[in-house]
Design a protein around this motif. Structure first.
Motif, PDB file in Angstrom:
ATOM      1  N   VAL A  38      -7.472   6.609   1.093  1.00 43.79           N
ATOM      2  CA  VAL A  38      -7.622   6.384  -0.337  1.00 43.79           C
ATOM      3  C   VAL A  38      -6.246   5.269  -0.206  1.00 43.79           C
ATOM      4  O   VAL A  38      -5.768   5.118   0.175  1.00 43.79           O
ATOM      5  CB  VAL A  38      -6.635   7.438  -1.163  1.00 43.79           C
ATOM      6  CG1 VAL A  38      -7.967   9.034  -1.205  1.00 43.79           C
ATOM      7  CG2 VAL A  38      -6.161   7.943  -0.996  1.00 43.79           C
ATOM      8  N   ARG A  39      -6.997   4.241  -1.386  1.00 47.34           N
ATOM      9  CA  ARG A  39      -6.044   3.053  -1.597  1.00 47.34           C
ATOM     10  C   ARG A  39      -6.327   2.545  -3.080  1.00 47.34           C
ATOM     11  O   ARG A  39      -6.936   3.033  -3.979  1.00 47.34           O
ATOM     12  CB  ARG A  39      -7.337   2.021  -0.799  1.00 47.34           C
ATOM     13  CG  ARG A  39      -7.093   2.292   0.723  1.00 47.34           C
ATOM     14  CD  ARG A  39      -9.108   1.160   0.931  1.00 47.34           C
ATOM     15  NE  ARG A  39      -8.971   0.676   2.479  1.00 47.34           N
ATOM     16  CZ  ARG A  39      -9.998   2.200   3.209  1.00 47.34           C
ATOM     17  NH1 ARG A  39     -10.720   3.188   2.512  1.00 47.34           N
ATOM     18  NH2 ARG A  39      -9.651   1.544   4.670  1.00 47.34           N
ATOM     19  N   SER A  40      -5.336   2.101  -3.257  1.00 41.72           N
ATOM     20  CA  SER A  40      -4.856   1.114  -4.411  1.00 41.72           C
ATOM     21  C   SER A  40      -5.243   0.301  -4.396  1.00 41.72           C
ATOM     22  O   SER A  40      -5.480  -0.626  -3.443  1.00 41.72           O
ATOM     23  CB  SER A  40      -3.387   1.914  -5.448  1.00 41.72           C
ATOM     24  OG  SER A  40      -2.235   1.121  -4.456  1.00 41.72           O
ATOM     25  N   PRO A  41      -4.511  -0.820  -4.937  1.00 36.15           N
ATOM     26  CA  PRO A  41      -4.229  -2.291  -4.843  1.00 36.15           C
ATOM     27  C   PRO A  41      -3.056  -2.663  -4.180  1.00 36.15           C
ATOM     28  O   PRO A  41      -3.175  -3.272  -2.977  1.00 36.15           O
ATOM     29  CB  PRO A  41      -4.267  -2.819  -6.469  1.00 36.15           C
ATOM     30  CG  PRO A  41      -4.853  -1.949  -7.661  1.00 36.15           C
ATOM     31  CD  PRO A  41      -4.907  -0.759  -6.531  1.00 36.15           C
ATOM     32  N   SER A  42      -2.221  -1.944  -4.428  1.00 40.24           N
ATOM     33  CA  SER A  42      -1.226  -2.328  -2.644  1.00 40.24           C
ATOM     34  C   SER A  42      -0.642  -0.996  -2.048  1.00 40.24           C
ATOM     35  O   SER A  42      -0.091  -1.362  -1.243  1.00 40.24           O
ATOM     36  CB  SER A  42       0.550  -2.399  -4.417  1.00 40.24           C
ATOM     37  OG  SER A  42       0.438  -1.243  -4.796  1.00 40.24           O
ATOM     38  N   PHE A  43      -1.556   0.000  -2.093  1.00 38.81           N
ATOM     39  CA  PHE A  43      -1.171   0.688  -1.194  1.00 38.81           C
ATOM     40  C   PHE A  43      -2.105   1.974  -0.587  1.00 38.81           C
ATOM     41  O   PHE A  43      -3.060   1.727  -0.675  1.00 38.81           O
ATOM     42  CB  PHE A  43      -0.397   1.295  -1.535  1.00 38.81           C
ATOM     43  CG  PHE A  43       0.525   3.516  -0.953  1.00 38.81           C
ATOM     44  CD1 PHE A  43       0.914   2.598  -0.792  1.00 38.81           C
ATOM     45  CD2 PHE A  43      -0.861   4.155  -1.383  1.00 38.81           C
ATOM     46  CE1 PHE A  43       2.114   3.661   0.716  1.00 38.81           C
ATOM     47  CE2 PHE A  43      -0.418   5.436   0.060  1.00 38.81           C
ATOM     48  CZ  PHE A  43       1.213   5.299   0.624  1.00 38.81           C
ATOM     49  N   GLU A  44      -2.240   2.101   0.745  1.00 42.99           N
ATOM     50  CA  GLU A  44      -3.221   2.652   1.139  1.00 42.99           C
ATOM     51  C   GLU A  44      -3.029   4.013   2.176  1.00 42.99           C
ATOM     52  O   GLU A  44      -2.015   3.592   2.675  1.00 42.99           O
ATOM     53  CB  GLU A  44      -3.515   2.396   2.478  1.00 42.99           C
ATOM     54  CG  GLU A  44      -5.135   2.524   3.200  1.00 42.99           C
ATOM     55  CD  GLU A  44      -5.840   1.858   4.556  1.00 42.99           C
ATOM     56  OE1 GLU A  44      -6.995   0.984   4.391  1.00 42.99           O
ATOM     57  OE2 GLU A  44      -5.496   1.828   5.246  1.00 42.99           O
ATOM     58  N   ILE A  45      -3.015   5.383   2.687  1.00 44.78           N
ATOM     59  CA  ILE A  45      -2.943   6.459   3.060  1.00 44.78           C
ATOM     60  C   ILE A  45      -4.013   7.452   3.700  1.00 44.78           C
ATOM     61  O   ILE A  45      -4.728   7.584   2.828  1.00 44.78           O
ATOM     62  CB  ILE A  45      -2.051   7.233   1.738  1.00 44.78           C
ATOM     63  CG1 ILE A  45      -1.239   8.692   2.906  1.00 44.78           C
ATOM     64  CG2 ILE A  45      -2.538   7.575   1.115  1.00 44.78           C
ATOM     65  CD1 ILE A  45      -0.257   8.994   1.893  1.00 44.78           C
ATOM     66  N   ARG A  46      -3.792   7.295   4.738  1.00 44.00           N
ATOM     67  CA  ARG A  46      -4.777   8.824   5.401  1.00 44.00           C
ATOM     68  C   ARG A  46      -5.123   9.722   4.310  1.00 44.00           C
ATOM     69  O   ARG A  46      -3.443  10.128   4.632  1.00 44.00           O
ATOM     70  CB  ARG A  46      -4.735   9.057   6.589  1.00 44.00           C
ATOM     71  CG  ARG A  46      -4.766   7.615   7.231  1.00 44.00           C
ATOM     72  CD  ARG A  46      -4.732   8.036   9.017  1.00 44.00           C
ATOM     73  NE  ARG A  46      -6.254   9.113   9.831  1.00 44.00           N
ATOM     74  CZ  ARG A  46      -5.937   9.331  10.925  1.00 44.00           C
ATOM     75  NH1 ARG A  46      -4.541   9.392  11.435  1.00 44.00           N
ATOM     76  NH2 ARG A  46      -6.638   9.577  11.242  1.00 44.00           N
ATOM     77  N   LEU A  47      -5.664  10.579   4.302  1.00 43.65           N
ATOM     78  CA  LEU A  47      -5.771  11.823   3.120  1.00 43.65           C
ATOM     79  C   LEU A  47      -5.203  12.789   4.334  1.00 43.65           C
ATOM     80  O   LEU A  47      -5.936  13.157   5.728  1.00 43.65           O
ATOM     81  CB  LEU A  47      -7.149  12.253   3.099  1.00 43.65           C
ATOM     82  CG  LEU A  47      -7.290  11.822   1.563  1.00 43.65           C
ATOM     83  CD1 LEU A  47      -8.768  11.486   1.556  1.00 43.65           C
ATOM     84  CD2 LEU A  47      -6.881  12.089   0.630  1.00 43.65           C
TER      85      LEU A  47
END
Length: 185
Positions: free
Chosen positions: A54-63
């Protein structure tokens, strides 16, 4: 199938701090959103991941697919007396005929005769058997439960819960489920 347990919703298995599921039935699952929130709040450790981000403009994380609580949650010693737990104790089957449809519960000693709504006096019954027994004592109608009612332990309910796995079990969960079952030689 429960929507929260479908693979497209990316459910997350929640383990206690000792890496055992908080509960087996229902299996302790969180939505991916709740799990990500708990990661940010530093309440859980991520044990396994999905191959999805999942991503936001400033962040990414594996579920996460499996998380463990950082603080151990002690289980209740005695399970709550609920309709669901009575059904689970009785393995979701009528104690008179074995049917699994249209379940309710029956008072062994009818309430009209002073019977109480307790673990030791209530059994799972299908509507037909409940209606047939009515307000009579088991001996009067020749209807005896397959298993006499009893107050189960949390362990009893967990053991029975293992007999009813959810429709969806992600591969990453399997190493954390059913630890205390006997292994085949």
């Amino acid at each position: 199938m429960n929507a929260a347990v479908s693979p497209g919703n990316w459910p997350v298995l929640v383990l206690n701090a000792d890496y055992r599921p908080l509960s087996y039935y229902p299996l302790s699952l969180w939505s991916w959103q709740d799990a990500v929130r708990a990661v940010f709040l530093d309440r859980v450790s991520v044990v396994e991941h999905y191959d999805r981000f999942v991503r936001s403009p400033s962040f990414e994380i594996r579920l996460p697919s499996v998380v463990s609580l950082k603080t151990f949650v002690r289980a209740n010693r005695q399970p709550a007396f609920t309709r669901f737990n009575v059904f689970l104790r009785d393995r979701f089957s009528c104690q008179y005929c074995g049917d699994r449809d249209d379940l309710t519960f029956d008072h062994l000693i009818p309430r009209s005769r002073g019977g109480q709504t307790t673990w030791e006096n209530v059994v799972t019954a299908c509507s037909c058997c409940n209606l047939r027994k009515g307000g009579q004592m088991p001996g009067e109608v020749g209807m005896w439960p397959a298993q006499m009612p009893f107050a189960p332990t949390v362990h009893d309910l967990h053991q029975n819960g293992r007999l009813f796995p959810p429709n969806f079990l992600h591969q990453s969960w399997l190493d954390y489920l059913y630890w205390d079952t006997e292994l085949d030689p």
